[in-house]
Write a protein that holds these residues in place. Structure first.
Motif, PDB file in Angstrom:
ATOM      1  N   PRO A  15       1.579   2.821  -4.226  1.00 49.12           N
ATOM      2  CA  PRO A  15       0.326   2.724  -4.989  1.00 49.12           C
ATOM      3  C   PRO A  15       0.547   2.833  -6.497  1.00 49.12           C
ATOM      4  CG  PRO A  15       0.531   4.885  -3.972  1.00 49.12           C
ATOM      5  CD  PRO A  15       1.659   4.060  -3.439  1.00 49.12           C
ATOM      6  N   GLU A  69      -2.764   6.955  -2.755  1.00 51.13           N
ATOM      7  CA  GLU A  69      -1.453   7.513  -2.421  1.00 51.13           C
ATOM      8  C   GLU A  69      -1.478   8.160  -1.037  1.00 51.13           C
ATOM      9  OE1 GLU A  69       1.940  10.468  -4.359  1.00 51.13           O
ATOM     10  OE2 GLU A  69       0.003  10.167  -5.348  1.00 51.13           O
ATOM     11  N   ALA A  89       0.812  -1.218   0.000  1.00 52.56           N
ATOM     12  CA  ALA A  89       0.000   0.000   0.000  1.00 52.56           C
ATOM     13  C   ALA A  89       0.843   1.266   0.000  1.00 52.56           C
ATOM     14  CB  ALA A  89      -0.927   0.000   1.211  1.00 52.56           C
ATOM     15  N   TYR A 148      -4.211   0.963  -4.667  1.00 58.86           N
ATOM     16  CA  TYR A 148      -4.095   1.632  -3.372  1.00 58.86           C
ATOM     17  C   TYR A 148      -4.017   3.147  -3.561  1.00 58.86           C
ATOM     18  CZ  TYR A 148      -3.205  -2.905  -1.243  1.00 58.86           C
ATOM     19  OH  TYR A 148      -3.325  -4.196  -0.813  1.00 58.86           O
TER      20      TYR A 148
END
Length: 365
Positions: free
Chosen positions: A234, A242, A231, A240
């Protein structure tokens, strides 16, 4: 005896001063005592007392203003002041500085104008004081307390106590910045606070610099790999969001991990951790449980990992239990699995807080 003026009687090379008879120097005494205006004028004495009390009252006001500024001005959301700093920073600094300044001015004025003003001569004495000297010292302290007037000047005494007491209020308020309260931790969002990290079920393990996913087949026995949560890297593919700024640095620090691989038969899984490994691959937090230093000094033959700060040593083959050093808790272990493509993923978040120990953590057996 050497007669005055007979320089020939002094041996060559002999110091002339040594030839002069030693005579004691007369005690010059002390100059006449100069009485202060407040010593002779009761009206000026009362005025000075009110001035000192006013300084302590101003200190109390500054302490209250500090608390008001702390809760009403947000960092970064307020206008910049004429000196280029935010309103919150300037207000907090001026309020706390004023509280300390006015207490200092009040005490100085108290000592200059109201406390006893008598010259004292103390003769030199041996380092070890006699019983009489110790008794005299205690008497002098008592006399000093009496001459300070703290007992017979309730206005000065009470305002001083109030100023010093309120000065502790900003310190108590600032403790709020040390971390979330118990209620906030209980209702925290995922990955925030002390109890949780950004790790969650199905999140891939990636290399900490490149952000590339790690396949279980890529890890060799004896390897130690520094890794991080996917994560934090990203992309459009992983979906995911940022993370930026301070939040990113916090999640990097809490989510940092080390991956090691050893012979499966050498692993002593803890209770309930029998399925936390993948073909001899284990994953632990990279943050030492002593004071939070990053660790990665690995000895592959013993499976020990060493913290370089204070030499806490953990046995990665035995649930990262402490075998040496000041740390009192094992490194938190991240349960592992593999996805359909063979990449290492987390089964869940860490089951215990990562990082340095704190007072609300229960010691693991």
């Amino acid at each position: 005896m050497i007669e005055p003026g007979n320089d020939d009687a002094i041996t060559p090379g002999h110091d002339r001063s040594l030839a002069v008879a030693e005579e004691p120097i007369a005690n010059p005494g002390l100059p006449a005592h100069q009485w202060r205006p407040t010593d002779v004028d009761e009206r000026l004495e009362k005025r000075a007392e009110r001035q000192v009390a006013a300084m302590f009252v101003l200190s109390m006001i500054c302490g209250v203003l500090f608390v008001v500024a702390y809760f009403t001005l947000e960092i970064g959301d307020n206008f910049d002041t004429f000196i280029g700093l935010g309103a919150s920073t300037v207000a907090l600094g001026l309020a706390l500085g004023g509280a300390l300044l006015f207490i200092g001015i009040g005490i100085i004025q108290w000592a200059r104008k109201l406390m006893g003003d008598h010259e004292i001569v103390e003769m030199r004495h041996p380092a070890a004081s006699s019983a009489e000297d110790r008794e005299a010292t205690l008497e002098a302290l008592s006399l000093g307390a009496e001459e300070s007037g703290i007992g017979r000047r309730p206005l000065v005494r009470n305002t001083l106590l109030g100023a010093v007491g309120l000065l502790g209020l900003p310190a108590v308020v600032l403790l709020r910045d040390l971390g979330p309260s118990n209620a906030e931790v209980a209702n925290e969002e995922e990955g925030t606070g002390l109890q949780h990290t950004i790790w969650k079920q199905g999140m891939r393990l990636v290399r900490d610099v490149l952000g590339t996913p790690i396949k279980a087949s890529e890890i060799q026995i004896g390897d130690l790999v520094n890794a991080a949560p996917e994560a934090l890297f990203p992309t459009e593919e992983n979906g995911y969001e940022e993370i930026e700024g301070v939040a990113l640095q916090v999640q990097k620090a809490k989510g940092a991990i080390i991956i090691v691989k050893m012979e499966p038969g050498e692993i002593k899984p803890g209770k309930g951790r029998e399925d936390w490994t993948v073909d001899g691959i284990l994953c632990y937090s990279k943050i030492c449980t002593h004071v939070g230093c990053p660790i990665s000094l690995y000895e592959r033959t013993t499976h020990h990992v060493l913290c370089p700060c204070h030499q806490s040593t953990f046995d990665l083959a035995d649930s990262a239990k402490v075998v040496f050093g000041p740390a009192h808790r094992p490194l938190p272990q991240l349960p592992l699995a593999v996805d359909s493509e063979g990449y290492l993923i987390a089964q869940s978040d860490f089951t215990e807080p990562v990082g340095a120990s704190y007072w609300e953590r229960e010691k693991q057996k």
